[in-house]
Motif scaffolding. Structure first.
Motif, short mmCIF file in Angstrom:
data_model
loop_
_atom_site.label_atom_id
_atom_site.label_comp_id
_atom_site.label_asym_id
_atom_site.label_seq_id
_atom_site.Cartn_x
_atom_site.Cartn_y
_atom_site.Cartn_z
N ALA A 1 0.82 -1.22 0.00
CA ALA A 1 0.00 0.00 0.00
C ALA A 1 0.85 1.26 0.00
O ALA A 1 0.35 2.34 -0.29
CB ALA A 1 -0.94 0.01 1.20
N GLY A 2 2.14 1.13 0.35
CA GLY A 2 3.02 2.28 0.36
C GLY A 2 3.54 2.66 1.73
O GLY A 2 4.01 3.79 1.93
N LYS A 3 3.50 1.73 2.69
CA LYS A 3 3.98 2.03 4.05
C LYS A 3 5.46 2.38 4.05
O LYS A 3 5.88 3.35 4.71
CB LYS A 3 3.72 0.84 4.97
N SER A 4 6.27 1.60 3.35
CA SER A 4 7.71 1.86 3.34
C SER A 4 8.03 3.19 2.66
O SER A 4 8.97 3.89 3.04
CB SER A 4 8.45 0.72 2.63
N ASP A 17 7.68 0.96 10.90
CA ASP A 17 7.08 0.34 9.70
C ASP A 17 6.88 -1.13 10.00
O ASP A 17 7.85 -1.86 10.26
CB ASP A 17 8.01 0.54 8.50
N THR A 18 5.64 -1.60 9.99
CA THR A 18 5.33 -2.99 10.35
C THR A 18 5.07 -3.82 9.10
O THR A 18 4.94 -3.31 8.00
CB THR A 18 4.10 -3.05 11.27
N VAL A 19 5.00 -5.14 9.31
CA VAL A 19 4.74 -6.07 8.20
C VAL A 19 3.35 -5.80 7.64
O VAL A 19 2.42 -5.45 8.37
CB VAL A 19 4.87 -7.53 8.70
N GLY A 20 3.22 -5.95 6.33
CA GLY A 20 1.93 -5.71 5.69
C GLY A 20 0.96 -6.86 5.89
O GLY A 20 1.35 -7.99 6.18
N PHE A 21 -0.32 -6.57 5.71
CA PHE A 21 -1.36 -7.58 5.84
C PHE A 21 -1.85 -7.98 4.46
O PHE A 21 -1.58 -7.32 3.46
CB PHE A 21 -2.53 -7.05 6.66
N ILE A 22 -2.60 -9.06 4.40
CA ILE A 22 -3.17 -9.53 3.14
C ILE A 22 -4.37 -10.39 3.46
O ILE A 22 -4.48 -10.95 4.56
CB ILE A 22 -2.13 -10.34 2.31
N LYS A 23 -5.29 -10.47 2.50
CA LYS A 23 -6.46 -11.32 2.68
C LYS A 23 -6.03 -12.77 2.85
O LYS A 23 -5.12 -13.24 2.18
CB LYS A 23 -7.38 -11.17 1.45
N LYS A 24 -6.71 -13.47 3.75
CA LYS A 24 -6.41 -14.87 4.04
C LYS A 24 -4.97 -15.05 4.52
O LYS A 24 -4.30 -16.03 4.20
CB LYS A 24 -6.65 -15.76 2.81
N LEU A 45 -1.04 5.03 11.65
CA LEU A 45 -1.30 5.57 10.32
C LEU A 45 -1.66 4.40 9.42
O LEU A 45 -0.79 3.62 9.03
CB LEU A 45 -0.07 6.31 9.78
N HIS A 46 -2.94 4.29 9.11
CA HIS A 46 -3.44 3.18 8.29
C HIS A 46 -3.33 3.59 6.83
O HIS A 46 -4.12 4.39 6.32
CB HIS A 46 -4.89 2.88 8.68
N VAL A 47 -2.32 3.04 6.13
CA VAL A 47 -2.03 3.41 4.75
C VAL A 47 -2.76 2.45 3.82
O VAL A 47 -2.64 1.22 3.95
CB VAL A 47 -0.51 3.36 4.48
N VAL A 48 -3.52 3.00 2.87
CA VAL A 48 -4.22 2.18 1.88
C VAL A 48 -3.91 2.72 0.48
O VAL A 48 -3.58 3.90 0.31
CB VAL A 48 -5.76 2.17 2.11
N ASP A 49 -4.01 1.85 -0.49
CA ASP A 49 -3.79 2.22 -1.89
C ASP A 49 -5.12 2.72 -2.45
O ASP A 49 -6.02 1.94 -2.75
CB ASP A 49 -3.29 1.01 -2.68
#
Length: 502
Positions: free
Chosen positions: A295-298, A338-345, A368-372
């Protein structure tokens, strides 16, 4: 003329659209599986999809779609009858031939075959053919079949696109995986196996490697029998085996012992990480970047802190938590993680193993909830992140929604976004003005609850002066016969801690 690089292993995607999944959600999920395949170094050459009320118990899809899938791999399209360990008889013209280097080996394989190595094996390390290597044109001596033609997924039009691996957009049972492998003749990875393989390749630190290895072994434990982990042989205590203990039981016991050993080592690392988090919280404020993978966290981490963190257009490019100070630095310091990203399932075992890493989000003062913003599945991605945050106990923390990559969103599409999430901040990490605006809002957020007060620190306790400079904004400082007079601006709990130290 530059010689072309080695061809990437080819993959075909398999997905089943269930009744509660919309067309848009299904297409987005399958596209995401394609990006996971790309991250794993695979070239997607085709897709096989089917609408069903539920996954077929035997092999996920029906007989017709199974035959279609087999045409992508050169398999038989039929699940052989007989014991699971039975191998298909080779064709008469193959009986005396040594397998080619790119040929898919038998479905009976060891545990590590499900998680391909990220580096090539040293010469002589293993003579087993790599399942994920594509066959060169004309190498295969499989019986001729109706081969699928390129359909835009990859390769030149009209060229045969035999795949060497099947990726399933679901989590399936070991028996379903085995049946698919026997019908297609190639390796089959479900969604969890794909994600675990990516995590295994991208883990850099000792902590990340331990976390991924625990999740990997937990995934393999119920699949030992399916991957040739052992047969029911009786023993009488020789080699550590108990009386009447089968080989499969012995293998599972070894796995449990190894997982326990890794968890004990990880617990020590987690204690150290927890100590560091508590020290940081005492000396300043903490902000955690969370959100869906890629999503662009990094990018925001780099923009806010000026750090050289890894920024890559890949899923799960960053697994290790990075902590840096907000730049320009403030007093007290504001630390961004900066934490590890999440994903569906996301596999449950991965969430459990990475709990210590995700504790950065749980213990943060602000998320800070970063979304694309340009992703059509933005709503589903926001929901996935919120579910994981709730699972780790961070659902109630103060949270801002950053609609990142807004520069990629058409002007007509911005209005619906603003209507759906009126409190969100539409920004781009590439825009210096947007970065400055977010930075100022963060600084203002932590100053809103600050109060001013004066402390008199006796000369015998001058260490408190150092703590005040680290955790507070010192407005003035003077000295007299009573000690050091400090005029401070800080949070009430910080001032209370300093007073208690006096």
């Amino acid at each position: 003329m530059t010689a072309p690089g080695p061809a990437r292993p080819r993959a075909v995607l398999l997905g089943v659209q269930l009744p509660d999944v919309s067309d848009g959600e299904f297409a987005s999920s399958l596209a995401e599986l394609g990006r996971l395949a790309k991250t794993l170094g695979l070239e997607v050459v085709g897709r096989v999809t089917q609408r069903r009320d539920r996954l077929a118990a035997a092999a996920v899809v029906g007989e017709g779609k199974l035959a279609e899938l087999a045409r992508w791999t050169g398999g038989s399209g039929v699940v052989p009858t007989g014991p699971p360990g039975a191998r298909r008889k080779p064709a008469r013209d193959e009986a005396k031939r040594t397998p080619d280097a790119g040929e898919a080996p038998s479905p009976e394989r060891d545990d590590d075959a499900r998680f391909p190595r990220s580096e090539p094996q040293a010469s002589g390390e293993s003579s087993r053919p790599a399942r994920s290597e594509p066959q060169a044109s004309g190498e295969s001596s499989r019986p001729a079949r109706s081969e699928p033609q390129a359909s835009g997924e990859g390769g030149a039009e009209g060229a045969p696109q035999l795949a060497s691996v099947v990726l399933i957009d679901h989590d399936v049972t070991p028996s379903q995986t085995r049946n698919l492998e026997r019908a297609t003749g190639v390796e089959v990875l479900d969604r969890s196996a794909v994600i675990l393989s990516i995590f295994q390749r991208h883990a850099r630190s000792r902590e990340a490697r331990l976390q991924v290895e625990i999740a990997r072994l937990a995934y393999l434990a119920p699949r030992l029998r399916e991957t040739g982990g052992g047969k029911d042989r009786q023993g009488g205590g020789i080699g550590g085996r108990g009386a009447g203990e089968s080989q499969i039981e012995l293998d599972r016991r070894k796995l449990r012992d190894r997982i326990a050993e890794l968890r004990a080592e990880l617990a020590g690392i987690e204690r150290d990480a927890g100590t560091r988090r508590r020290r940081r919280s005492r000396s300043g404020h903490t902000v955690a970047l969370v959100g869906y993978t890629n999503a662009g966290k990094s990018s925001w981490m780099r923009a806010l802190t000026g750090s050289g963190v890894r920024v890559e257009d890949k899923l799960f490019a960053t697994l290790d938590t990075t902590v840096r100070a907000l730049q320009p630095e403030t007093v007290p310091r504001i630390l961004v993680s900066d934490t590890v990203g999440f994903i569906k399932k996301l596999p449950h075992d991965l969430v459990a193993s990475f709990r210590s890493t995700l504790d950065e989000a749980r213990d943060a003062d602000l998320l800070l909830h970063v979304v694309d913003a340009a992703d059509p599945a933005i709503e589903a991605q926001i929901e996935v992140t919120r579910q994981v945050l709730a699972e780790i106990g961070a659902g109630e923390a103060p949270q801002w929604l950053l609609l990142n990559k807004i520069d990629r969103v058409d002007a007509d599409a911005r209005e619906p976004l603003a209507a759906a999430w009126p409190d969100a901040i539409a920004v781009s990490a590439r825009d210096a003005d947007d970065v400055a605006r977010v930075r100022e809002r963060i600084r203002s957020f932590f100053e809103r609850d600050m109060i001013e007060t004066e402390l008199v620190v006796p000369y015998a306790k001058q260490r408190v002066v150092g703590e005040a400079h680290a955790a507070c904004r010192v407005l003035s400082e003077r000295h007299d016969e009573h000690g050091t007079h400090l005029r401070l601006r800080a949070r009430p709990e910080v001032i209370a801690r300093l007073r208690a130290a006096l």
